[in-house]
Design a protein around this motif. Structure first.
Motif, PDB file in Angstrom:
ATOM      1  N   THR A   1       0.811  -1.224   0.000  1.00  0.00           N
ATOM      2  CA  THR A   1       0.000   0.000   0.000  1.00  0.00           C
ATOM      3  C   THR A   1       0.843   1.272   0.000  1.00  0.00           C
ATOM      4  OG1 THR A   1      -0.133   0.072   2.415  1.00  0.00           O
ATOM      5  CG2 THR A   1      -1.858  -1.162   1.257  1.00  0.00           C
ATOM      6  N   ARG A   2       2.164   1.131   0.082  1.00  0.00           N
ATOM      7  CA  ARG A   2       3.021   2.301   0.213  1.00  0.00           C
ATOM      8  C   ARG A   2       3.108   3.076  -1.114  1.00  0.00           C
ATOM      9  NH1 ARG A   2       6.547   2.311   4.595  1.00  0.00           N
ATOM     10  NH2 ARG A   2       5.622   1.132   6.309  1.00  0.00           N
ATOM     11  N   PRO A   3       3.180   4.408  -1.034  1.00  0.00           N
ATOM     12  CA  PRO A   3       3.221   5.220  -2.267  1.00  0.00           C
ATOM     13  C   PRO A   3       4.400   4.897  -3.178  1.00  0.00           C
ATOM     14  CG  PRO A   3       2.677   6.587  -0.376  1.00  0.00           C
ATOM     15  CD  PRO A   3       3.031   5.241   0.174  1.00  0.00           C
ATOM     16  N   ALA A   4       5.594   4.736  -2.626  1.00  0.00           N
ATOM     17  CA  ALA A   4       6.760   4.475  -3.473  1.00  0.00           C
ATOM     18  C   ALA A   4       6.656   3.113  -4.147  1.00  0.00           C
ATOM     19  CB  ALA A   4       8.046   4.571  -2.655  1.00  0.00           C
ATOM     20  N   PHE A   5       6.116   2.136  -3.444  1.00  0.00           N
ATOM     21  CA  PHE A   5       5.941   0.821  -4.058  1.00  0.00           C
ATOM     22  C   PHE A   5       4.953   0.913  -5.207  1.00  0.00           C
ATOM     23  CE2 PHE A   5       3.984  -3.317  -4.629  1.00  0.00           C
ATOM     24  CZ  PHE A   5       5.083  -4.156  -4.657  1.00  0.00           C
ATOM     25  N   ARG A   6       3.840   1.564  -4.980  1.00  0.00           N
ATOM     26  CA  ARG A   6       2.828   1.667  -6.035  1.00  0.00           C
ATOM     27  C   ARG A   6       3.316   2.512  -7.213  1.00  0.00           C
ATOM     28  NH1 ARG A   6      -3.233   1.389  -3.348  1.00  0.00           N
ATOM     29  NH2 ARG A   6      -2.999  -0.797  -2.708  1.00  0.00           N
ATOM     30  N   ALA A   7       4.207   3.440  -6.941  1.00  0.00           N
ATOM     31  CA  ALA A   7       4.747   4.272  -8.023  1.00  0.00           C
ATOM     32  C   ALA A   7       5.766   3.522  -8.871  1.00  0.00           C
ATOM     33  CB  ALA A   7       5.382   5.532  -7.436  1.00  0.00           C
ATOM     34  N   HIS A   8       6.489   2.585  -8.271  1.00  0.00           N
ATOM     35  CA  HIS A   8       7.618   1.964  -8.968  1.00  0.00           C
ATOM     36  C   HIS A   8       7.461   0.480  -9.291  1.00  0.00           C
ATOM     37  CE1 HIS A   8      10.252   5.432  -8.862  1.00  0.00           C
ATOM     38  NE2 HIS A   8      10.022   5.608  -7.575  1.00  0.00           N
ATOM     39  N   ALA A   9       6.546  -0.213  -8.665  1.00  0.00           N
ATOM     40  CA  ALA A   9       6.426  -1.658  -8.903  1.00  0.00           C
ATOM     41  C   ALA A   9       5.580  -1.916 -10.138  1.00  0.00           C
ATOM     42  CB  ALA A   9       5.821  -2.349  -7.694  1.00  0.00           C
ATOM     43  N   ALA A  10       6.177  -2.606 -11.112  1.00  0.00           N
ATOM     44  CA  ALA A  10       5.451  -2.977 -12.323  1.00  0.00           C
ATOM     45  C   ALA A  10       4.837  -4.362 -12.194  1.00  0.00           C
ATOM     46  CB  ALA A  10       6.395  -2.943 -13.518  1.00  0.00           C
ATOM     47  N   ALA A  11       5.526  -5.237 -11.479  1.00  0.00           N
ATOM     48  CA  ALA A  11       5.091  -6.618 -11.289  1.00  0.00           C
ATOM     49  C   ALA A  11       5.866  -7.183 -10.113  1.00  0.00           C
ATOM     50  CB  ALA A  11       5.329  -7.445 -12.550  1.00  0.00           C
TER      51      ALA A  11
ATOM     52  N   LEU B   1       8.513 -11.405 -16.541  1.00  0.00           N
ATOM     53  CA  LEU B   1       7.744 -10.291 -15.985  1.00  0.00           C
ATOM     54  C   LEU B   1       8.308  -8.950 -16.429  1.00  0.00           C
ATOM     55  CD1 LEU B   1       7.129 -11.616 -12.362  1.00  0.00           C
ATOM     56  CD2 LEU B   1       5.371 -11.200 -14.096  1.00  0.00           C
ATOM     57  N   ALA B   2       9.643  -8.839 -16.461  1.00  0.00           N
ATOM     58  CA  ALA B   2      10.271  -7.583 -16.885  1.00  0.00           C
ATOM     59  C   ALA B   2       9.990  -7.297 -18.356  1.00  0.00           C
ATOM     60  CB  ALA B   2      11.774  -7.641 -16.631  1.00  0.00           C
ATOM     61  N   THR B   3      10.029  -8.322 -19.185  1.00  0.00           N
ATOM     62  CA  THR B   3       9.779  -8.143 -20.616  1.00  0.00           C
ATOM     63  C   THR B   3       8.369  -7.622 -20.869  1.00  0.00           C
ATOM     64  OG1 THR B   3      11.316  -9.927 -21.184  1.00  0.00           O
ATOM     65  CG2 THR B   3       9.679  -9.338 -22.839  1.00  0.00           C
ATOM     66  N   ILE B   4       7.422  -8.146 -20.106  1.00  0.00           N
ATOM     67  CA  ILE B   4       6.022  -7.770 -20.325  1.00  0.00           C
ATOM     68  C   ILE B   4       5.657  -6.464 -19.627  1.00  0.00           C
ATOM     69  CG2 ILE B   4       3.626  -8.476 -19.927  1.00  0.00           C
ATOM     70  CD1 ILE B   4       4.629 -11.389 -20.046  1.00  0.00           C
ATOM     71  N   HIS B   5       6.182  -6.268 -18.415  1.00  0.00           N
ATOM     72  CA  HIS B   5       5.642  -5.198 -17.557  1.00  0.00           C
ATOM     73  C   HIS B   5       6.621  -4.063 -17.213  1.00  0.00           C
ATOM     74  CE1 HIS B   5       2.068  -7.631 -16.916  1.00  0.00           C
ATOM     75  NE2 HIS B   5       2.854  -8.656 -16.581  1.00  0.00           N
ATOM     76  N   ALA B   6       7.923  -4.239 -17.450  1.00  0.00           N
ATOM     77  CA  ALA B   6       8.900  -3.206 -17.054  1.00  0.00           C
ATOM     78  C   ALA B   6       9.725  -2.785 -18.258  1.00  0.00           C
ATOM     79  CB  ALA B   6       9.799  -3.723 -15.938  1.00  0.00           C
ATOM     80  N   PRO B   7       9.199  -1.923 -19.094  1.00  0.00           N
ATOM     81  CA  PRO B   7       9.930  -1.513 -20.288  1.00  0.00           C
ATOM     82  C   PRO B   7      11.198  -0.742 -19.961  1.00  0.00           C
ATOM     83  CG  PRO B   7       8.017  -0.106 -19.948  1.00  0.00           C
ATOM     84  CD  PRO B   7       7.915  -1.222 -18.958  1.00  0.00           C
ATOM     85  N   GLN B   8      12.111  -0.734 -20.927  1.00  0.00           N
ATOM     86  CA  GLN B   8      13.383  -0.035 -20.755  1.00  0.00           C
ATOM     87  C   GLN B   8      13.142   1.458 -20.540  1.00  0.00           C
ATOM     88  OE1 GLN B   8      16.440  -1.283 -23.452  1.00  0.00           O
ATOM     89  NE2 GLN B   8      17.310   0.758 -23.599  1.00  0.00           N
ATOM     90  N   LEU B   9      13.935   2.051 -19.652  1.00  0.00           N
ATOM     91  CA  LEU B   9      13.843   3.481 -19.376  1.00  0.00           C
ATOM     92  C   LEU B   9      14.265   4.255 -20.619  1.00  0.00           C
ATOM     93  CD1 LEU B   9      13.242   5.523 -17.079  1.00  0.00           C
ATOM     94  CD2 LEU B   9      15.694   5.549 -16.628  1.00  0.00           C
ATOM     95  N   GLU B  10      13.464   5.204 -21.008  1.00  0.00           N
ATOM     96  CA  GLU B  10      13.784   6.002 -22.194  1.00  0.00           C
ATOM     97  C   GLU B  10      15.001   6.881 -21.945  1.00  0.00           C
ATOM     98  OE1 GLU B  10      10.466   8.211 -23.566  1.00  0.00           O
ATOM     99  OE2 GLU B  10       9.122   6.478 -23.681  1.00  0.00           O
ATOM    100  N   GLU B  11      15.794   7.098 -23.008  1.00  0.00           N
ATOM    101  CA  GLU B  11      16.974   7.953 -22.885  1.00  0.00           C
ATOM    102  C   GLU B  11      16.570   9.349 -22.424  1.00  0.00           C
ATOM    103  OE1 GLU B  11      20.114   7.209 -23.196  1.00  0.00           O
ATOM    104  OE2 GLU B  11      19.740   5.115 -23.689  1.00  0.00           O
ATOM    105  N   GLY B  12      17.313   9.858 -21.453  1.00  0.00           N
ATOM    106  CA  GLY B  12      17.052  11.209 -20.949  1.00  0.00           C
ATOM    107  C   GLY B  12      15.984  11.271 -19.887  1.00  0.00           C
ATOM    108  N   ALA B  13      15.377  10.121 -19.587  1.00  0.00           N
ATOM    109  CA  ALA B  13      14.335  10.120 -18.551  1.00  0.00           C
ATOM    110  C   ALA B  13      14.968  10.245 -17.173  1.00  0.00           C
ATOM    111  CB  ALA B  13      13.540   8.830 -18.631  1.00  0.00           C
TER     112      ALA B  13
END
Length: 300
Positions: free
Chosen positions: A121-131, A288-300
């Motif tokens: 239920t934590r904000p940081a977890f919900r903001a960053h967890a993809a799977a 799980l990463a392939t489906i739910h955690a896409p690569q970070l875009e350059e400059g992000a």
């Protein structure tokens, strides 16, 4: 004669992350920063070394973040031992290692899985967890349902199990007898000698005071509400011969999860699934990463 485990992976960088109460957490980052991210949370009496097989394979094309739970590995012990501080620590690691908007697969073994449930239920977890991947874990009734002691279920077994798991006795050096005991309690009968040696060295390195302190948290664990709030796609893995968190826990968690995308029961394997079935656990994280955690875009 003991088997010498493979050397630990060398991190790209290490950092110290301060948790909410100021506890300094040892954190390792492996692999390229712009790759899909994976965060690994180890279990009771373990350390980042427990994830060595996953780190070696994933770091080639993932950003792999592993940290030592408080009192374990290179993170100092703290007077505070609770599921709340486990959640605090995971939130601090996610915030410190991931960019705003960056998502990660969060994988936890045993107490690491409990950490994920506690943080759901934590904000940081919900903001960053993809799977999420939950390996060999439970959300409640750990001592009552443990089968480490070959006795009929009931008050006597529960009381004796609590005494065994909460023992203050030092584990001592890794001897042949110690390896046999650890294998019986935590691993499948067919576990290879190098796997047993790896787990024995890691577990025996945990200070007994830390082992004892966290045993009380596990004894009183009640994170059923955290399972129901874990709203990301989640895979659950368990060994059918797991004596510490038998399959009844995995099945109960899978039923309660809002978005369970797989329940995998591994025949004959014990509690140490990331070590006993490294390819399968690594493959599930990668999937799980392939489906739910896409690569970070350059400059992000």
């Amino acid at each position: 004669m003991s088997v010498v485990p493979a050397p630990a992976p060398v991190p790209t960088r290490t950092l110290t992350v301060l948790s909410a109460d100021g506890t300094p957490l040892h954190v390792e980052v492996h692999g390229p920063d712009s790759s899909p991210a994976v965060v690994l949370a180890h279990g009771w009496t373990c350390s980042t070394a427990f994830w060595a097989a996953q780190i070696r394979e994933l770091a080639a094309d993932h950003k792999v973040i592993a940290y030592d739970q408080r009192g374990h590995g290179r993170t100092p012990a703290s007077p505070a031992c609770s599921t709340d501080v486990l959640a605090d620590d995971l939130e601090a690691v996610l915030t410190a290692t991931l960019a705003p908007g960056e998502k990660a697969v969060v994988a936890g073994h045993s107490m690491g899985g409990m950490t994920i449930m506690a943080a759901s239920t934590r904000p940081a977890f919900r903001a960053h967890a993809a799977a999420a991947l939950l390996c060999s874990t439970g959300s409640s009734r750990l001592v009552a349902e443990s089968t480490v002691l070959p006795l009929r279920p009931g008050r006597l077994r529960t009381w004796l199990t609590g005494r065994v798991l909460g023992s203050r006795a030092p584990l001592g050096p890794v001897t042949p007898v110690a390896r046999r005991i650890l294998k019986y309690a935590t691993m499948g009968a067919g576990s290879a000698p190098h796997m047993v040696e790896t787990c024995a060295r890691i577990v025996h390195a945990c200070p007994r005071r830390v082992r004892h302190a966290w045993s009380h948290v596990l004894h009183l664990l009640d994170l059923d509400h955290g399972v129901r709030e874990l709203r990301v796609p989640t895979v659950v893995v368990v060994g059918t011969a797991d004596r510490l968190t038998p399959p009844v826990h995995a099945r109960r968690i899978a039923e309660a999860l809002p978005d369970c995308v797989g329940l995998i029961e591994l025949p004959g394997l014990g509690h140490m699934t990331p070590v006993e079935a490294p390819d399968l656990v690594t493959g599930k994280i990668r999937e799980l990463a392939t489906i739910h955690a896409p690569q970070l875009e350059e400059g992000a």
